[in-house]
Design an enzyme around this catalytic site. Structure first.
Site, PDB file in Angstrom:
ATOM      1  N   GLN A 122      -6.555  -3.255   0.870  1.00 51.66           N
ATOM      2  CA  GLN A 122      -6.619  -4.138  -0.297  1.00 51.66           C
ATOM      3  C   GLN A 122      -7.829  -5.068  -0.187  1.00 51.66           C
ATOM      4  O   GLN A 122      -8.144  -5.564   0.892  1.00 51.66           O
ATOM      5  CB  GLN A 122      -5.344  -4.972  -0.386  1.00 51.66           C
TER       6      GLN A 122
HETATM    7  P1  GTP Z   1      -2.998   0.283   2.120  1.00 50.80           P
HETATM    8  O1  GTP Z   1      -2.114   0.026   3.307  1.00 50.80           O
HETATM    9  O2  GTP Z   1      -2.596  -0.533   0.912  1.00 50.80           O
HETATM   10  O3  GTP Z   1      -4.448   0.116   2.441  1.00 50.80           O
HETATM   11  O4  GTP Z   1      -2.778   1.833   1.667  1.00 50.80           O
HETATM   12  P2  GTP Z   1      -2.842   3.141   2.589  1.00 50.80           P
HETATM   13  O5  GTP Z   1      -4.234   3.668   2.615  1.00 50.80           O
HETATM   14  O6  GTP Z   1      -2.215   2.880   3.918  1.00 50.80           O
HETATM   15  O7  GTP Z   1      -1.983   4.188   1.752  1.00 50.80           O
HETATM   16  P3  GTP Z   1      -0.462   4.642   2.024  1.00 50.80           P
HETATM   17  O8  GTP Z   1      -0.383   5.478   3.254  1.00 50.80           O
HETATM   18  O9  GTP Z   1       0.418   3.464   1.919  1.00 50.80           O
HETATM   19  O10 GTP Z   1      -0.242   5.647   0.795  1.00 50.80           O
HETATM   20  C1  GTP Z   1      -0.369   5.225  -0.549  1.00 50.80           C
HETATM   21  C2  GTP Z   1       0.372   6.175  -1.466  1.00 50.80           C
HETATM   22  O11 GTP Z   1      -0.249   7.457  -1.473  1.00 50.80           O
HETATM   23  C3  GTP Z   1       1.826   6.424  -1.041  1.00 50.80           C
HETATM   24  O12 GTP Z   1       2.622   6.497  -2.198  1.00 50.80           O
HETATM   25  C4  GTP Z   1       1.761   7.776  -0.348  1.00 50.80           C
HETATM   26  O13 GTP Z   1       2.971   8.486  -0.418  1.00 50.80           O
HETATM   27  C5  GTP Z   1       0.683   8.477  -1.153  1.00 50.80           C
HETATM   28  N1  GTP Z   1      -0.019   9.518  -0.376  1.00 50.80           N
HETATM   29  C6  GTP Z   1      -0.594   9.379   0.838  1.00 50.80           C
HETATM   30  N2  GTP Z   1      -1.175  10.522   1.240  1.00 50.80           N
HETATM   31  C7  GTP Z   1      -0.962  11.423   0.256  1.00 50.80           C
HETATM   32  C8  GTP Z   1      -1.331  12.810   0.068  1.00 50.80           C
HETATM   33  O14 GTP Z   1      -1.978  13.447   0.900  1.00 50.80           O
HETATM   34  N3  GTP Z   1      -0.933  13.384  -1.105  1.00 50.80           N
HETATM   35  C9  GTP Z   1      -0.226  12.717  -2.050  1.00 50.80           C
HETATM   36  N4  GTP Z   1       0.104  13.372  -3.158  1.00 50.80           N
HETATM   37  N5  GTP Z   1       0.121  11.412  -1.927  1.00 50.80           N
HETATM   38  C10 GTP Z   1      -0.225  10.790  -0.788  1.00 50.80           C
END
Ligand code: GTP
Ligand code: MG
Length: 171
Positions: free
Chosen positions: A62
């Protein structure tokens, strides 16, 4: 002795790109969590692969937390940069953040391997790794080893390819 090698990895990329999901999937089945929420600040995670013990700093993507990333540049032996390959609109924002990383004094002078995941490959509108690398200008990275692979953090597809490459970088 037979102590395993340690590797300190910084995991960055925009919010919602899938960083926490990827790291979660790399952990043993019984340590994985079902509900992943947006990361606040950062968390420290550990997983093993082949002969290596990985310690990963899973940073929040974020905007208001991105200023935390640079505090961990110095100790990072490698960087995992996660891209949401289906988020075409924000690929320019991801490139801006990558450029800030590459220009930082703690990174610019060091041979830090960078692994890019073109994540969410399962999405219909996902860009291929080649398209992502073009949008991100990866060919301009000449002084560091880098690698990009498509991944699906939900199924785990592509993750081993990336981690195996990372492992080879510090053998
Ligand atoms: P921050 O902690 O806010 O920086 O986000 P992040 O990069 O850690 O992303 P996070 O792992 O929380 O995933 C964000 C969203 O994307 C979630 O709803 C996951 O389920 C979805 N997501 C993550 N990887 C994939 C993927 O390979 N395919 C799909 N379709 N959705 C995904
Ligand atoms: Mg997260």
């Amino acid at each position: 002795g037979l102590k395993k090698k340690e590797m300190n990895v910084l995991c960055i990329g925009l919010d919602n790109s899938g960083k926490t999901s990827i790291i979660n999937k790399l952990k043993p089945d019984k340590s994985q969590t079902q509900d992943i929420v947006p990361t606040v600040g950062f968390t420290v995670e550990k997983f093993m692969s082949q002969s290596l013990n990985f310690t990963v700093f899973d940073m929040s993507g974020q905007g208001r937390y991105r200023n935390l990333w640079e505090h961990y540049y110095k100790t990072a032996q490698a960087v995992i940069f996660v891209l949401d390959s289906s988020d075409r609109l924000r690929m320019v924002v991801a490139k801006e953040e990558l450029d800030i990383l590459l220009q930082h004094s703690e990174i610019a002078a060091r041979r830090v391997p960078i692994l890019f995941f073109a994540n969410k490959m399962d999405c219909k509108e996902a860009l291929s790794p080649v398209q992502c690398s073009q949008k991100m200008g990866l060919d301009a990275i000449l002084n560091k080893p880098w690698h990009i692979c498509a991944s699906n953090a939900l199924s785990g597809e592509g993750l081993t390819d990336g981690v195996d490459w990372l492992t080879d970088q510090i053998r």
